[in-house]
Design a protein around this motif. Structure first.
Motif, PDB file in Angstrom:
ATOM      1  N   PRO A  45      -8.953  14.393   2.319  1.00  0.00           N
ATOM      2  CA  PRO A  45      -9.869  13.516   3.055  1.00  0.00           C
ATOM      3  C   PRO A  45      -9.124  12.518   3.933  1.00  0.00           C
ATOM      4  O   PRO A  45      -7.897  12.388   3.829  1.00  0.00           O
ATOM      5  CB  PRO A  45     -10.646  12.802   1.945  1.00  0.00           C
ATOM      6  CG  PRO A  45      -9.790  12.908   0.734  1.00  0.00           C
ATOM      7  CD  PRO A  45      -8.964  14.146   0.878  1.00  0.00           C
ATOM      8  N   SER A  46      -9.853  11.848   4.771  1.00  0.00           N
ATOM      9  CA  SER A  46      -9.275  10.850   5.663  1.00  0.00           C
ATOM     10  C   SER A  46      -8.544   9.784   4.857  1.00  0.00           C
ATOM     11  O   SER A  46      -9.042   9.313   3.837  1.00  0.00           O
ATOM     12  CB  SER A  46     -10.408  10.218   6.489  1.00  0.00           C
ATOM     13  OG  SER A  46      -9.856   9.330   7.406  1.00  0.00           O
ATOM     14  N   GLY A  47      -7.333   9.444   5.299  1.00  0.00           N
ATOM     15  CA  GLY A  47      -6.581   8.385   4.638  1.00  0.00           C
ATOM     16  C   GLY A  47      -5.778   8.862   3.441  1.00  0.00           C
ATOM     17  O   GLY A  47      -5.145   8.066   2.757  1.00  0.00           O
ATOM     18  N   GLY A  84      -3.066  10.595   3.427  1.00  0.00           N
ATOM     19  CA  GLY A  84      -1.615  10.566   3.662  1.00  0.00           C
ATOM     20  C   GLY A  84      -1.071  11.794   4.371  1.00  0.00           C
ATOM     21  O   GLY A  84       0.152  11.959   4.480  1.00  0.00           O
ATOM     22  N   GLU A 109      -4.069  18.495  12.819  1.00  0.00           N
ATOM     23  CA  GLU A 109      -5.463  18.778  13.202  1.00  0.00           C
ATOM     24  C   GLU A 109      -5.510  19.451  14.573  1.00  0.00           C
ATOM     25  O   GLU A 109      -6.184  18.966  15.483  1.00  0.00           O
ATOM     26  CB  GLU A 109      -6.285  17.474  13.261  1.00  0.00           C
ATOM     27  CG  GLU A 109      -6.263  16.667  11.979  1.00  0.00           C
ATOM     28  CD  GLU A 109      -7.422  16.972  11.044  1.00  0.00           C
ATOM     29  OE1 GLU A 109      -8.222  17.875  11.345  1.00  0.00           O
ATOM     30  OE2 GLU A 109      -7.494  16.306  10.002  1.00  0.00           O
ATOM     31  N   THR A 123      -1.085  12.834   7.655  1.00  0.00           N
ATOM     32  CA  THR A 123      -0.312  12.568   8.866  1.00  0.00           C
ATOM     33  C   THR A 123       1.000  11.866   8.519  1.00  0.00           C
ATOM     34  O   THR A 123       2.036  12.138   9.126  1.00  0.00           O
ATOM     35  CB  THR A 123      -1.140  11.722   9.856  1.00  0.00           C
ATOM     36  OG1 THR A 123      -2.283  12.498  10.240  1.00  0.00           O
ATOM     37  CG2 THR A 123      -0.347  11.357  11.095  1.00  0.00           C
ATOM     38  N   HIS A 156       0.836  -1.207   0.000  1.00  0.00           N
ATOM     39  CA  HIS A 156       0.000   0.000   0.000  1.00  0.00           C
ATOM     40  C   HIS A 156       0.869   1.255   0.000  1.00  0.00           C
ATOM     41  O   HIS A 156       1.739   1.424   0.844  1.00  0.00           O
ATOM     42  CB  HIS A 156      -0.914  -0.016   1.236  1.00  0.00           C
ATOM     43  CG  HIS A 156      -1.712   1.238   1.397  1.00  0.00           C
ATOM     44  ND1 HIS A 156      -2.747   1.553   0.554  1.00  0.00           N
ATOM     45  CD2 HIS A 156      -1.613   2.256   2.280  1.00  0.00           C
ATOM     46  CE1 HIS A 156      -3.253   2.719   0.920  1.00  0.00           C
ATOM     47  NE2 HIS A 156      -2.582   3.166   1.966  1.00  0.00           N
TER      48      HIS A 156
HETATM   49  N1  LIG Z   1       1.475   2.219  10.421  1.00  0.00           N
HETATM   50  C1  LIG Z   1       0.717   1.988   9.357  1.00  0.00           C
HETATM   51  N2  LIG Z   1       0.624   0.748   8.821  1.00  0.00           N
HETATM   52  C2  LIG Z   1      -0.110   0.525   7.707  1.00  0.00           C
HETATM   53  N3  LIG Z   1      -0.806   1.457   7.059  1.00  0.00           N
HETATM   54  C3  LIG Z   1      -0.763   2.711   7.533  1.00  0.00           C
HETATM   55  C4  LIG Z   1      -0.002   3.046   8.705  1.00  0.00           C
HETATM   56  N4  LIG Z   1      -0.140   4.369   8.927  1.00  0.00           N
HETATM   57  C5  LIG Z   1      -0.962   4.834   7.961  1.00  0.00           C
HETATM   58  N5  LIG Z   1      -1.342   3.848   7.133  1.00  0.00           N
HETATM   59  C6  LIG Z   1      -2.204   3.992   5.943  1.00  0.00           C
HETATM   60  O1  LIG Z   1      -1.710   5.032   5.132  1.00  0.00           O
HETATM   61  C7  LIG Z   1      -2.755   5.815   4.589  1.00  0.00           C
HETATM   62  C8  LIG Z   1      -2.561   7.270   4.969  1.00  0.00           C
HETATM   63  O2  LIG Z   1      -2.723   7.421   6.370  1.00  0.00           O
HETATM   64  P1  LIG Z   1      -2.625   8.831   7.107  1.00  0.00           P
HETATM   65  O3  LIG Z   1      -2.721   8.586   8.553  1.00  0.00           O
HETATM   66  O4  LIG Z   1      -1.424   9.539   6.607  1.00  0.00           O
HETATM   67  O5  LIG Z   1      -3.929   9.559   6.566  1.00  0.00           O
HETATM   68  P2  LIG Z   1      -4.529  10.994   6.960  1.00  0.00           P
HETATM   69  O6  LIG Z   1      -4.650  11.754   5.669  1.00  0.00           O
HETATM   70  O7  LIG Z   1      -3.760  11.607   8.040  1.00  0.00           O
HETATM   71  O8  LIG Z   1      -5.999  10.610   7.428  1.00  0.00           O
HETATM   72  P3  LIG Z   1      -6.905  11.199   8.658  1.00  0.00           P
HETATM   73  O9  LIG Z   1      -7.514  12.477   8.143  1.00  0.00           O
HETATM   74  O10 LIG Z   1      -7.934  10.141   8.828  1.00  0.00           O
HETATM   75  O11 LIG Z   1      -6.016  11.393   9.860  1.00  0.00           O
HETATM   76  C9  LIG Z   1      -4.045   5.222   5.113  1.00  0.00           C
HETATM   77  O12 LIG Z   1      -4.582   4.388   4.126  1.00  0.00           O
HETATM   78  C10 LIG Z   1      -3.609   4.423   6.324  1.00  0.00           C
HETATM   79  O13 LIG Z   1      -4.454   3.320   6.537  1.00  0.00           O
END
Ligand SMILES: Nc1ncnc2c1ncn2[C@@H]1O[C@H](COP(=O)(O)OP(=O)(O)OP(=O)(O)O)[C@@H](O)[C@H]1O
Ligand SMILES: [Mg+2]
Length: 347
Positions: A38-40, A42, A160, A44, A17
């Protein structure tokens, strides 16, 4: 002109992934930049790679021209505010804010002086002896912020930071945070999924989806001239109209594009009870919502489909009413295909 942060070809993969890929970004000194998506998407993951909390699978991170990709987090001189603030529960406000200075082995006098100054800056100088459990959410957020900036870091990262607060508090803290950022001049990267928050606070915004940057621009550019359908729709209920060139006469033409796709803001779509001219299109009112200073009309436009119009009227048309919509060709913003924005460079 100094470049404070550079990300080159950053990638993070978990198994097969791709959480982040092909991520390039240049941030100038003193900028307030938001990662919006949006959530997920990337956000964070990018922030944690900058902080040194997540090791990139590929790519380079430069802070003030220095390659820090392999440098541990504690040696990167970065202040971080996490979404849940992560305060030390058994330490007072003073203890929490003093911590980064104690780690850096400053003298007790210097620590007392700096903590006092920064607490005055965030308006907490009366609460130095309280414990986190004795503070409101907004006050805890300010302690976290004070702790992140007290050691004058090279970069401030915010994940956030206002997410857990109610709407009114969030709005006032937005203004305070931005004011503080301007005062200190500290280069700041904020993660948010709130379009309004990003638009109102940032010098630059990177819109992300599926681990990639879709567009990097100023708030005005992003809102007025979205690159593609994802950005147009994510930045607020844009009407995306597609069609043949002949059908959309007067619309600006995109070189190389076969099908025409345009974003038209709801506030640029006029609704008429009587046909105003040949170019207007017939429609049916589906519903209307009262929004204080305007009504939001959900319309089904003949040969186009659903569209939204923001109108300033006193009495909204009833559902089922037939009417007409029109817009100026100048308000049609051509969209490109779903391509990657490439390098995000401030211009
Ligand atoms: N430690 C991990 N192991 C496997 N997959 C991960 C890990 N950390 C993040 N992911 C995956 O990487 C992708 C991006 O995650 P990330 O936390 O960066 O999203 P985000 O934009 O911050 O979302 P949110 O708004 O929900 O906080 C997601 O699909 C998440 O499931
Ligand atoms: Mg996140």
């Amino acid at each position: 002109m100094t470049e404070k942060l550079e990300l080159h070809g950053l990638r993070k993969t978990y198994g097969d992934h791709h959480a982040v890929e092909h991520f390039d970004l240049t941030v100038r000194d003193g900028t307030f930049l938001s990662l919006l998506g949006p959530s997920g998407s990337g956000k964070t993951t990018v922030l944690n790679m900058i902080a040194g909390l997540t090791q990139p699978s590929a790519g380079k991170i430069l802070i003030a021209g220095e390659d820090v990709t392999d440098r541990p987090a504690n040696l990167r001189n970065i202040g971080i505010v996490f979404q849940n603030y992560a305060l030390f529960p058994h330490q007072t406000v003073f203890g929490n804010v003093a911590f980064p200075l104690e780690v850096r082995r400053l003298s007790p006098e210097e620590i007392a002086r700096r903590v006092k100054d920064v607490l005055a800056m965030v308006g907490l100088d009366q609460l130095v002896d309280r414990f986190p459990s004795e503070l409101s959410g907004g006050q805890q957020q300010r302690v976290a912020l004070a702790r992140a900036i007290v050691f004058e870091p090279a970069l401030l990262l915010l994940d956030e930071p206002l997410g857990a607060l109610d709407r009114r508090l969030r709005e006032s803290l937005r203004r305070e945070l931005r004011k503080l950022q301007r005062q200190t001049g500290i280069t700041t990267i904020m993660v948010t999924h709130d379009q309004e928050e990003a638009l109102s606070m940032s010098d630059q915004i990177v819109v992300m989806s599926n681990g990639r940057a879709e567009q990097c621009a100023t708030p005005e550019e992003l809102y007025r001239r979205p690159h593609n359908r994802f950005v147009a729709e994510f930045m607020g209920s844009a009407n995306v109209v597609t069609g043949e060139w002949v059908d959309l006469s007067g619309a600006p033409r995109v070189p190389g594009a076969e099908e025409a796709a345009f974003a038209i803001r709801p506030e640029n779509v006029a609704f008429h009870a009587i046909r105003p001219g040949d170019a207007a299109r017939a429609c049916t009112v589906v519903t209307s919502e009262y929004c204080g200073d305007h009504y939001r009309l959900h319309l089904m436009v003949d040969a186009i489909g659903p569209m939204t119009s923001h109108v300033r009227i006193t009495e909204p048309p009833a559902a089922g009413t037939r009417g007409f919509v029109s817009w100026r060709p100048a308000d049609m913003h051509p969209l490109r295909g779903h391509e990657n924005a490439g390098t995000c460079r401030q211009t």
